[in-house]
Design a protein around this motif. Structure first.
Motif, PDB file in Angstrom:
ATOM      1  N   ILE A  68       0.903  -1.160   0.000  1.00 20.06           N
ATOM      2  CA  ILE A  68       0.000   0.000   0.000  1.00 20.06           C
ATOM      3  C   ILE A  68       0.939   1.206   0.000  1.00 20.06           C
ATOM      4  N   SER A  69       0.726   2.151  -0.921  1.00 15.49           N
ATOM      5  CA  SER A  69       1.655   3.280  -1.059  1.00 15.49           C
ATOM      6  C   SER A  69       1.698   4.105   0.222  1.00 15.49           C
ATOM      7  N   TYR A  98      -6.877   1.289  -1.388  1.00 12.44           N
ATOM      8  CA  TYR A  98      -6.875   2.539  -0.616  1.00 12.44           C
ATOM      9  C   TYR A  98      -6.883   3.778  -1.530  1.00 12.44           C
ATOM     10  N   GLN A 116      -2.843  -8.987 -10.274  1.00 10.07           N
ATOM     11  CA  GLN A 116      -2.672 -10.132  -9.366  1.00 10.07           C
ATOM     12  C   GLN A 116      -4.049 -10.651  -8.975  1.00 10.07           C
ATOM     13  N   LEU A 119      -5.051 -10.555  -5.151  1.00  9.57           N
ATOM     14  CA  LEU A 119      -5.357  -9.200  -4.665  1.00  9.57           C
ATOM     15  C   LEU A 119      -6.659  -8.700  -5.271  1.00  9.57           C
ATOM     16  N   VAL A 212       6.563  -0.292  -6.482  1.00 12.54           N
ATOM     17  CA  VAL A 212       6.784  -1.666  -6.965  1.00 12.54           C
ATOM     18  C   VAL A 212       6.577  -1.644  -8.479  1.00 12.54           C
ATOM     19  N   LEU A 215       4.145  -4.606 -14.064  1.00  9.72           N
ATOM     20  CA  LEU A 215       4.535  -5.798 -14.821  1.00  9.72           C
ATOM     21  C   LEU A 215       3.575  -6.016 -15.988  1.00  9.72           C
TER      22      LEU A 215
HETATM   23  N1  SAH Z   1      -2.851   1.691  -5.395  1.00 10.71           N
HETATM   24  C1  SAH Z   1      -2.491   0.635  -4.470  1.00 10.71           C
HETATM   25  C2  SAH Z   1      -1.000   0.397  -4.350  1.00 10.71           C
HETATM   26  C3  SAH Z   1      -0.564  -0.381  -5.462  1.00 10.71           C
HETATM   27  S1  SAH Z   1       0.961  -1.254  -5.416  1.00 10.71           S
HETATM   28  C4  SAH Z   1      -3.048   0.893  -3.090  1.00 10.71           C
HETATM   29  O1  SAH Z   1      -3.601   1.959  -2.853  1.00 10.71           O
HETATM   30  O2  SAH Z   1      -2.946  -0.015  -2.252  1.00 10.71           O
HETATM   31  C5  SAH Z   1       0.997  -1.577  -7.154  1.00 10.71           C
HETATM   32  C6  SAH Z   1      -0.047  -2.548  -7.647  1.00 10.71           C
HETATM   33  O3  SAH Z   1       0.038  -2.578  -9.071  1.00 10.71           O
HETATM   34  C7  SAH Z   1       0.188  -3.986  -7.200  1.00 10.71           C
HETATM   35  O4  SAH Z   1      -0.962  -4.489  -6.595  1.00 10.71           O
HETATM   36  C8  SAH Z   1       0.517  -4.717  -8.486  1.00 10.71           C
HETATM   37  O5  SAH Z   1       0.080  -6.066  -8.510  1.00 10.71           O
HETATM   38  C9  SAH Z   1      -0.212  -3.877  -9.519  1.00 10.71           C
HETATM   39  N2  SAH Z   1       0.275  -3.986 -10.902  1.00 10.71           N
HETATM   40  C10 SAH Z   1       1.555  -4.128 -11.339  1.00 10.71           C
HETATM   41  N3  SAH Z   1       1.578  -4.175 -12.689  1.00 10.71           N
HETATM   42  C11 SAH Z   1       0.288  -4.055 -13.119  1.00 10.71           C
HETATM   43  C12 SAH Z   1      -0.351  -4.054 -14.411  1.00 10.71           C
HETATM   44  N4  SAH Z   1       0.343  -4.192 -15.546  1.00 10.71           N
HETATM   45  N5  SAH Z   1      -1.685  -3.919 -14.454  1.00 10.71           N
HETATM   46  C13 SAH Z   1      -2.437  -3.798 -13.323  1.00 10.71           C
HETATM   47  N6  SAH Z   1      -1.884  -3.801 -12.072  1.00 10.71           N
HETATM   48  C14 SAH Z   1      -0.550  -3.932 -11.977  1.00 10.71           C
END
Ligand code: SAH
Length: 222
Positions: A68-69, A98, A116, A119, A212, A215
């Motif tokens: 979570i950021s 969030y 994912q 998630l 993070v 992907l």
């Molecule tokens: N906005 C989130 C924080 C995200 S962390 C919060 O408020 O909690 C980054 C998220 O991006 C991770 O859950 C990861 O799985 C997702 N992610 C990474 N690459 C992605 C893609 N190509 N498409 C969709 N989600 C992606």
């Protein structure tokens, strides 16, 4: 996260007020952003054993190798979004949900994509439970955007993008803004792209952040 609606105690509300004061001191001024941060109980997005970390200005692991950021980062990106009521907003990287709740609280109609599956399943069930049934969640690859619901007033990427996905620029309305941390290494540059009426873009950069990685493609396993 639990299956019953968590409790927002006076203690949590007090800690949240302090966090918002701290974020304000760090330079966030948009009253809509500050009000949303004060309203959304960040501890709802934490496992019960880690509640004491929810109101520190730090990122935190949420499982499946994701985080979570940090509240400041959420506030910073939300401020750059310049949300107007009823804006149609696309978020890439639902994670805990969030950031999506903050945008919904600011008056946006939120569409959010997560790659994912674990998630996605967890957060999709959780958001209606904590009072955000209007946020629309999608399992998919954010690099492709969300063609069926485009165009958007705003697009936000909450993972580190090694490059700017063309689809996200295309799916912006004229006058629309993309907020995206760009960089292929550990550190990314927070960047905005404003789509002009003639379909050109005005790019601005706002300093270093750490996310993070974004992907490619969906992941069916964690
Ligand atoms: N906005 C989130 C924080 C995200 S962390 C919060 O408020 O909690 C980054 C998220 O991006 C991770 O859950 C990861 O799985 C997702 N992610 C990474 N690459 C992605 C893609 N190509 N498409 C969709 N989600 C992606």
């Amino acid at each position: 996260m639990t299956t019953a609606k968590p409790v927002d105690s006076y203690k949590h509300q007090g800690l949240r007020k302090l966090l918002v004061q701290n974020i304000k001191l760090k330079g966030i001024a948009d009253p809509l952003v500050l009000a949303a941060l004060e309203t959304v109980p960040r501890h709802f997005f934490f496992d019960s054993s880690f509640l004491e970390y929810a109101y520190e200005d730090k990122p935190f692991p949420i499982g499946a190798g994701q985080t979570i950021s940090q509240p400041f980062t959420v506030a910073f990106q939300s401020e750059l979004m310049q949300i107007r009521r009823n804006d149609k907003v696309l978020e890439i990287g639902t994670g805990s949900g969030y950031q999506a709740c903050i945008l919904a609280e600011m008056g946006a109609k939120v569409f959010t994509i997560e790659r994912q599956k674990t998630l996605f399943d967890k957060t999709s069930k959780f958001l209606p439970l904590v009072g955000y049934p209007t946020i629309k969640t999608f399992f998919g690859d954010g690099y492709k955007g969300l063609t069926a619901y485009a165009p958007f007033d705003r697009v936000i990427v909450t993972a580190a993008a090694p490059y700017v996905p063309e689809a996200l620029l295309e799916q912006l309305k004229p006058g629309g803004i993309l907020v995206i941390p760009v960089g292929a290494n550990e550190i990314q540059t927070m960047t905005t792209f404003l789509k002009n009426a003639d379909n050109t873009f005005t790019k601005k950069e706002y300093g270093a952040f750490r996310f993070v990685p974004m992907l490619e493609d969906k992941a069916n396993q964690t």
